[in-house]
Motif scaffolding. Sequence first.
Motif, PDB file in Angstrom:
ATOM      1  N   LEU B 170       1.134  -1.434  -0.010  1.00  0.00           N
ATOM      2  CA  LEU B 170      -0.223   0.096  -0.297  1.00  0.00           C
ATOM      3  C   LEU B 170       0.782   1.068   0.094  1.00  0.00           C
ATOM      4  N   LEU B 171       2.195   1.271   0.756  1.00  0.00           N
ATOM      5  CA  LEU B 171       3.125   2.575   0.958  1.00  0.00           C
ATOM      6  C   LEU B 171       3.451   2.762  -0.265  1.00  0.00           C
ATOM      7  N   ARG B 172       4.247   1.619  -0.740  1.00  0.00           N
ATOM      8  CA  ARG B 172       5.234   1.753  -2.470  1.00  0.00           C
ATOM      9  C   ARG B 172       3.789   2.386  -3.707  1.00  0.00           C
ATOM     10  N   GLY B 173       2.693   1.267  -2.934  1.00  0.00           N
ATOM     11  CA  GLY B 173       1.687   2.050  -4.317  1.00  0.00           C
ATOM     12  C   GLY B 173       1.494   3.833  -3.712  1.00  0.00           C
ATOM     13  N   TYR B 174       1.855   4.032  -2.794  1.00  0.00           N
ATOM     14  CA  TYR B 174       1.150   5.407  -2.896  1.00  0.00           C
ATOM     15  C   TYR B 174       2.317   6.531  -2.884  1.00  0.00           C
ATOM     16  N   ALA B 175       3.605   5.889  -2.668  1.00  0.00           N
ATOM     17  CA  ALA B 175       4.526   6.666  -2.930  1.00  0.00           C
ATOM     18  C   ALA B 175       4.826   6.661  -4.464  1.00  0.00           C
ATOM     19  N   ASP B 176       4.698   5.122  -5.191  1.00  0.00           N
ATOM     20  CA  ASP B 176       4.261   5.614  -7.098  1.00  0.00           C
ATOM     21  C   ASP B 176       3.683   6.329  -7.923  1.00  0.00           C
ATOM     22  N   GLN B 177       2.989   6.508  -6.395  1.00  0.00           N
ATOM     23  CA  GLN B 177       2.109   8.064  -7.107  1.00  0.00           C
ATOM     24  C   GLN B 177       2.203   9.323  -6.820  1.00  0.00           C
ATOM     25  N   GLY B 178       3.519   9.167  -6.687  1.00  0.00           N
ATOM     26  CA  GLY B 178       3.855  10.656  -6.405  1.00  0.00           C
ATOM     27  C   GLY B 178       3.462  11.185  -5.109  1.00  0.00           C
ATOM     28  N   GLY B 179       3.074  10.127  -3.638  1.00  0.00           N
ATOM     29  CA  GLY B 179       2.945  11.296  -2.676  1.00  0.00           C
ATOM     30  C   GLY B 179       4.135  10.555  -1.664  1.00  0.00           C
ATOM     31  N   THR B 180       4.420  11.542  -0.923  1.00  0.00           N
ATOM     32  CA  THR B 180       5.241  11.315  -0.232  1.00  0.00           C
ATOM     33  C   THR B 180       5.263  10.565   2.033  1.00  0.00           C
ATOM     34  N   VAL B 181       5.997   9.574   1.440  1.00  0.00           N
ATOM     35  CA  VAL B 181       5.558   8.616   3.105  1.00  0.00           C
ATOM     36  C   VAL B 181       6.651   8.209   3.635  1.00  0.00           C
ATOM     37  N   LEU B 182       6.287   9.021   4.826  1.00  0.00           N
ATOM     38  CA  LEU B 182       7.245   8.753   6.450  1.00  0.00           C
ATOM     39  C   LEU B 182       7.345   8.643   6.920  1.00  0.00           C
ATOM     40  N   LEU B 183       7.592   6.434   7.429  1.00  0.00           N
ATOM     41  CA  LEU B 183       7.417   6.042   8.831  1.00  0.00           C
ATOM     42  C   LEU B 183       8.321   5.940   9.138  1.00  0.00           C
ATOM     43  N   SER B 184       8.174   5.026   9.748  1.00  0.00           N
ATOM     44  CA  SER B 184       9.632   5.277  11.270  1.00  0.00           C
ATOM     45  C   SER B 184       8.796   3.858  12.322  1.00  0.00           C
ATOM     46  N   SER B 185       9.758   3.001  12.420  1.00  0.00           N
ATOM     47  CA  SER B 185      10.588   1.965  12.741  1.00  0.00           C
ATOM     48  C   SER B 185      11.559   2.051  13.804  1.00  0.00           C
ATOM     49  N   HIS B 186      11.161   1.048  14.415  1.00  0.00           N
ATOM     50  CA  HIS B 186      13.145   0.408  15.701  1.00  0.00           C
ATOM     51  C   HIS B 186      12.862  -0.657  14.864  1.00  0.00           C
ATOM     52  N   LEU B 187      12.184  -1.446  14.095  1.00  0.00           N
ATOM     53  CA  LEU B 187      13.047  -2.306  13.410  1.00  0.00           C
ATOM     54  C   LEU B 187      13.396  -2.286  11.729  1.00  0.00           C
ATOM     55  N   LEU B 188      14.942  -2.176  12.159  1.00  0.00           N
ATOM     56  CA  LEU B 188      15.586  -2.807  10.584  1.00  0.00           C
ATOM     57  C   LEU B 188      14.407  -3.734   9.807  1.00  0.00           C
ATOM     58  N   HIS B 189      14.584  -4.391   9.351  1.00  0.00           N
ATOM     59  CA  HIS B 189      14.119  -5.010   8.222  1.00  0.00           C
ATOM     60  C   HIS B 189      12.740  -4.509   7.516  1.00  0.00           C
ATOM     61  N   GLU B 190      12.577  -4.125   9.004  1.00  0.00           N
ATOM     62  CA  GLU B 190      10.259  -3.922   8.221  1.00  0.00           C
ATOM     63  C   GLU B 190      10.522  -2.890   7.457  1.00  0.00           C
ATOM     64  N   ILE B 191      11.902  -1.795   7.639  1.00  0.00           N
ATOM     65  CA  ILE B 191      11.609  -0.560   7.483  1.00  0.00           C
ATOM     66  C   ILE B 191      12.711  -0.838   6.066  1.00  0.00           C
ATOM     67  N   GLU B 192      13.757  -1.962   5.837  1.00  0.00           N
ATOM     68  CA  GLU B 192      14.528  -2.342   5.026  1.00  0.00           C
ATOM     69  C   GLU B 192      14.010  -2.482   3.838  1.00  0.00           C
ATOM     70  N   VAL B 193      12.584  -3.560   3.637  1.00  0.00           N
ATOM     71  CA  VAL B 193      12.384  -3.949   2.173  1.00  0.00           C
ATOM     72  C   VAL B 193      11.206  -2.929   1.503  1.00  0.00           C
ATOM     73  N   ILE B 194      11.085  -2.105   2.681  1.00  0.00           N
ATOM     74  CA  ILE B 194       9.974  -0.544   2.093  1.00  0.00           C
ATOM     75  C   ILE B 194      10.523   0.541   1.571  1.00  0.00           C
ATOM     76  N   ALA B 195      11.889   1.150   2.312  1.00  0.00           N
ATOM     77  CA  ALA B 195      11.534   2.227   2.233  1.00  0.00           C
ATOM     78  C   ALA B 195      12.657   2.397   1.297  1.00  0.00           C
ATOM     79  N   ASP B 196      13.139   3.887   0.941  1.00  0.00           N
ATOM     80  CA  ASP B 196      14.000   4.235  -1.030  1.00  0.00           C
ATOM     81  C   ASP B 196      15.081   5.221   0.066  1.00  0.00           C
ATOM     82  N   ASP B 197      14.687   5.906   1.538  1.00  0.00           N
ATOM     83  CA  ASP B 197      15.933   7.378   2.132  1.00  0.00           C
ATOM     84  C   ASP B 197      15.431   6.088   3.414  1.00  0.00           C
ATOM     85  N   LEU B 198      16.719   6.932   3.705  1.00  0.00           N
ATOM     86  CA  LEU B 198      16.350   6.024   5.514  1.00  0.00           C
ATOM     87  C   LEU B 198      17.483   6.975   6.421  1.00  0.00           C
ATOM     88  N   VAL B 199      16.461   7.303   6.854  1.00  0.00           N
ATOM     89  CA  VAL B 199      17.617   8.517   7.834  1.00  0.00           C
ATOM     90  C   VAL B 199      17.187   8.149   9.590  1.00  0.00           C
TER      91      VAL B 199
END
Lengths: 271, 298
Positions: B170-199
């Motif tokens: 869902l979030l991938r699709g949202y970003a692919d349509q031009g949306g900005t998605v910021l999501l937080s996590s304390h789990l690396l693997h969770e974020i690694e598979v979805i994020a394009d950018d990391l902070v």
Amino acid sequence: MTATTVEGAVQTEVVRAPRPAPARIPFSRIVTVELRKSFDTRSGFWLMASIGILAVIATGATILFAPDDQLTYDNFAAAIGFPMAVVLPVIAVLSVTSEWSQRTGLTSFTLVPHRGRVIGAKLAVTVGVGVASMLLAAAIGALGNLLGSTIAGTDTVWDVSALELAYIVLANVLGMLIGFMLGVLLRNSAAAIVGYFVISFVLVPLSMLLAQSQAWFEKAQPWVDFNFAQGYLFNGDMSGQHWAQIGVTSLFWLIIPMTIGLWSVLRSEVK
Amino acid sequence: MIKVDSLTKRYGAFTAVDDVSFTARPGRVTGFLGPNGAGKSTSMRVMVGLTPATSGYAEVSARRFADLPNPGLEVGVLLDASAQHAGRTGREILTIAQRTMGLPAGRVDEMLERVSLTPTESGRRVRNYSLGMRQRLGIATALLGDPEVLILDEPANGLDPAGIRWMRDLLRGYADQGGTVLLSSHLLHEIEVIADDLVVIGNGRIVAQGTKAELLASAGTLVRTRDVPTLSRALVDADVEFSPMTDALRVEADPDVVGQVALRAGVALTELRAADGAGLEEMFLELTADTQREGVAA
């Protein structure tokens, strides 16, 4: 600590079709949403329903237990007035504190990022609910008065004028505002409800005792005791001086604490 | 677009967020990664105006959040799925948001369908919801106004594996349509598979940021051989930094450089690859080592 920063290569940005800037949320819409929020839970619904239910019970009890010559509208109004003075301020308290106790403020204050507008809408709903409830209660009392005198076979006594009724409505709305103020100031349901009962039911006899024993306080009482000043509204005995006393006591018991409460609500952190 | 500039939030002597600056861009999923208590949630609350910043600022769609005329139509926010009135039904919670935003009533059903909450479930009171269902309801509230920006705090918490997969798509699709998605996590693997950018944030400070590809690249190469001593000597001679892992070496260089070194040294390799996930995980632990609880002497 050194921050490892990797300079990002510029990516081709996918841009969404620009949309027209939305219009600002009108205040009237916030008011209707807040009104809905006071009915849409079981507890909220029954609290509202209790206004009608308690008015009917108080009316029924008056018909059943009051002596025939006491079946006057004034007595019906007094019987209904007591439960109203308890329930209405609780409604006012909870309309504010539930945003914190249920943590719904996280959503409410992000959908409307001006807390003053949300609190203002709640205030409008509170006053509206107060006036509507009192008119409903007055109507139920009137029906009871008709019914009671018919059953007893006495003449129906209408000894409360429209103006006096308006004073009673105002007094109850003032009571609600005290509850509302405590909700804004304390932002905790239990503390605000307890605070309301302390102000309305514990301070009253204490203030009376003090006035009986201290002559200086007896003179000062109408100017410092909010409940005492409010009493004139229930007696239907309003002189210019009485209005001034209501104004002065409201300033200290209502307006100043409400201002402090609003100030802290606008600056506090919503978690 | 979300822009955070020199954001600092202090509570007395404690600095929860310390000079944090980053930008979340349209069309990209930005992962906000850090151990518990690193300052992720505080930063996000500042972005949406729930917490006043001590200094610095955050802008969403080039405006302060409070200046958005109808924020729900521009920014979808989910900070805590449990922060809902337990006595309201899921449908009622969405209806309140729909009315506040001034949207047609049909949006509520669309969103319930989109997050796969059945009519029976949406008619139940939230106190009977599992955390996963609350997350779905929270996502539905965030998506309701079809906003350009999504700010989600730990949205995968409580979701089952299928739910996490659904959220990712869902979030991938949202970003692919031009949306900005910021999501937080304390789990690396969770974020690694979805994020394009990391902070990456630790103890309120940003410890690393960039595109995932770059951060992975900077995490080096993983190489395995039966003859570790020879390869180690060759790497030292080639002036390339490396660190031994349990059964391999992690080298601070690209795989082709490592391959050349091994070839010249005549060492047979059993594995040679970019130190993908392992590298990022090591980086995450390394970068947050002095800031995470386990590393702090009691």
